[in-house]
Motif scaffolding. Structure first.
Motif, mmCIF file in Angstrom:
data_model
loop_
_atom_site.group_PDB
_atom_site.id
_atom_site.type_symbol
_atom_site.label_atom_id
_atom_site.label_comp_id
_atom_site.label_asym_id
_atom_site.label_seq_id
_atom_site.Cartn_x
_atom_site.Cartn_y
_atom_site.Cartn_z
ATOM 1 N N GLY A 1 41.756 37.491 30.934
ATOM 2 C CA GLY A 1 42.279 37.679 32.275
ATOM 3 C C GLY A 1 42.923 36.390 32.764
ATOM 4 N N LEU A 2 43.960 36.532 33.584
ATOM 5 C CA LEU A 2 44.640 35.385 34.171
ATOM 6 C C LEU A 2 44.420 35.373 35.679
ATOM 7 N N LEU A 3 44.040 34.225 36.210
ATOM 8 C CA LEU A 3 43.980 33.987 37.646
ATOM 9 C C LEU A 3 44.686 32.666 37.920
ATOM 10 N N ILE A 4 44.925 32.369 39.191
ATOM 11 C CA ILE A 4 45.644 31.146 39.545
ATOM 12 C C ILE A 4 44.958 30.470 40.732
ATOM 13 N N CYS A 5 44.525 29.261 40.545
ATOM 14 C CA CYS A 5 44.067 28.340 41.587
ATOM 15 C C CYS A 5 43.138 28.997 42.605
ATOM 16 N N ALA B 1 38.098 39.254 42.261
ATOM 17 C CA ALA B 1 39.094 39.119 41.192
ATOM 18 C C ALA B 1 38.409 39.066 39.831
ATOM 19 N N PHE B 2 37.347 38.291 39.754
ATOM 20 C CA PHE B 2 36.612 38.192 38.494
ATOM 21 C C PHE B 2 35.978 39.520 38.119
ATOM 22 N N ARG B 3 35.386 40.200 39.093
ATOM 23 C CA ARG B 3 34.718 41.464 38.811
ATOM 24 C C ARG B 3 35.709 42.503 38.263
ATOM 25 N N GLU B 4 36.916 42.544 38.819
ATOM 26 C CA GLU B 4 37.917 43.479 38.303
ATOM 27 C C GLU B 4 38.216 43.194 36.841
ATOM 28 N N LEU B 5 38.346 41.911 36.506
ATOM 29 C CA LEU B 5 38.671 41.531 35.130
ATOM 30 C C LEU B 5 37.496 41.775 34.192
ATOM 31 N N ILE B 6 36.297 41.419 34.623
ATOM 32 C CA ILE B 6 35.119 41.587 33.784
ATOM 33 C C ILE B 6 34.848 43.062 33.534
ATOM 34 N N ALA B 7 35.033 43.893 34.560
ATOM 35 C CA ALA B 7 34.801 45.325 34.405
ATOM 36 C C ALA B 7 35.749 45.951 33.396
#
Length: 291
Positions: free
Chosen positions: A151-155, A163-169
């Motif tokens: 997953g990619l996130l920014i700053c 945001a993390f939960r969406e990616l981890i799920a």
């Protein structure tokens, strides 16, 4: 056995709007990482232009983003290395009513193929919201890469556990975060309480997010003189250990062996993903879960 990936985190200081010079510098650092056997190189946010949206030459400079993206693809293929080229500020529909600037991160494979793009969703206060268009309600996506599901996130996305939960799920086990985070981001009152509050913020959240999501995080921040509020702290972070390696504020590069077995052991111990997948998951919101 779980794979071990050699990853390079590049903490780079960029000169404002010296786009070609900054690109040439980044290319040299990526080549150095590849020569050390790195399978992935990650650059900071705004690494080509710096952040100077009030400068009249800023928008025109952002108009050449696709030229540099193409060159990063060629470099990845040439050097046989996966690249997340920090972020590129993209000018779209220049001169029209729909003109907009996007702050976007890409995952480029070692074959030179783009397999993922993410436009920054959580813009930092009026500083960014006055100039950038965020990705709003577009869902976070997970990308299949040579390093598994990423997953990619920014700053400033770091501040949002959703945001993390969406990616981890969706099955992401690595989260890559290019950043441009300075020491003076907080209020004057906050700096009176703790002059190093932003350091505490970054270190605490990176370690905490690894534990609460049983994931690894590759965080690449801008670096430079502390007198100009650079704090760096680029790192590779995992459950149990926290940072496997971390830079201070100066420019530099980490080349780190990231053992994905640590991520697997984190889930074995804490069973976060297993709980998220339960039919009786007890929070009111749910995410689409990976099968």
């Amino acid at each position: 056995m779980a794979p071990v990936y050699k990853v390079a985190v590049i903490q780079m200081h960029s000169e404002i709007l010296r786009v070609q010079a900054n690109f040439d510098k980044a290319v040299g650092l990526i080549r150095a990482a590849a020569n050390q056997g790195a399978q992935l190189a990650v650059l900071p946010e705004y690494h080509l232009t710096g952040w100077a949206p009030e400068d009249p030459t800023f928008k025109p400079a952002c108009g050449s983003w696709n030229t540099y993206l193409d060159q990063y693809c060629e470099l990845a293929k040439e050097c046989n290395i996966n690249i997340v080229p920090g972020t590129l500020v993209e000018l779209h529909d220049a001169g029209s009513e729909s003109e907009r600037l996007l702050n976007a991160a890409y995952f480029i494979t070692d074959k030179g193929k783009i397999v993922g793009k993410y436009a920054k969703k959580n813009l930092w206060g009026p500083v960014e919201r006055a100039h950038l268009t965020g990705s709003a309600r577009e869902p976070h996506q997970v990308f299949d890469t040579p390093l598994g599901k990423v997953g990619l996130l920014i700053c400033w996305d770091l501040a949002f556990p959703e945001a993390f939960r969406e990616l981890i799920a969706q099955g992401a086990k690595l989260i890559i975060i290019p950043s441009f985070w300075l020491l003076n981001e907080t209020s004057e009152e906050g700096r009176v309480i703790n002059p190093l509050a932003e350091k505490l913020f970054i270190d605490s959240l990176l370690t905490g997010r690894c534990f609460e999501n049983t994931c690894g995080i590759i965080y690449a921040n801008a670096g430079g003189p502390p007198a100009r509020s650079f704090i760096g702290l680029s790192q590779v972070c995992v459950p149990f250990a926290g940072p496997l390696a971390r830079l201070d504020c100066a420019e530099g590069m980490l080349v780190v062996d990231l053992d994905m077995g640590i991520i697997e052991e984190g889930e074995s111990s804490y069973k976060i993903r297993a709980d998220l997948a339960r039919e009786d998951w007890h929070y009111d919101y749910r995410h689409t879960l990976a099968k």
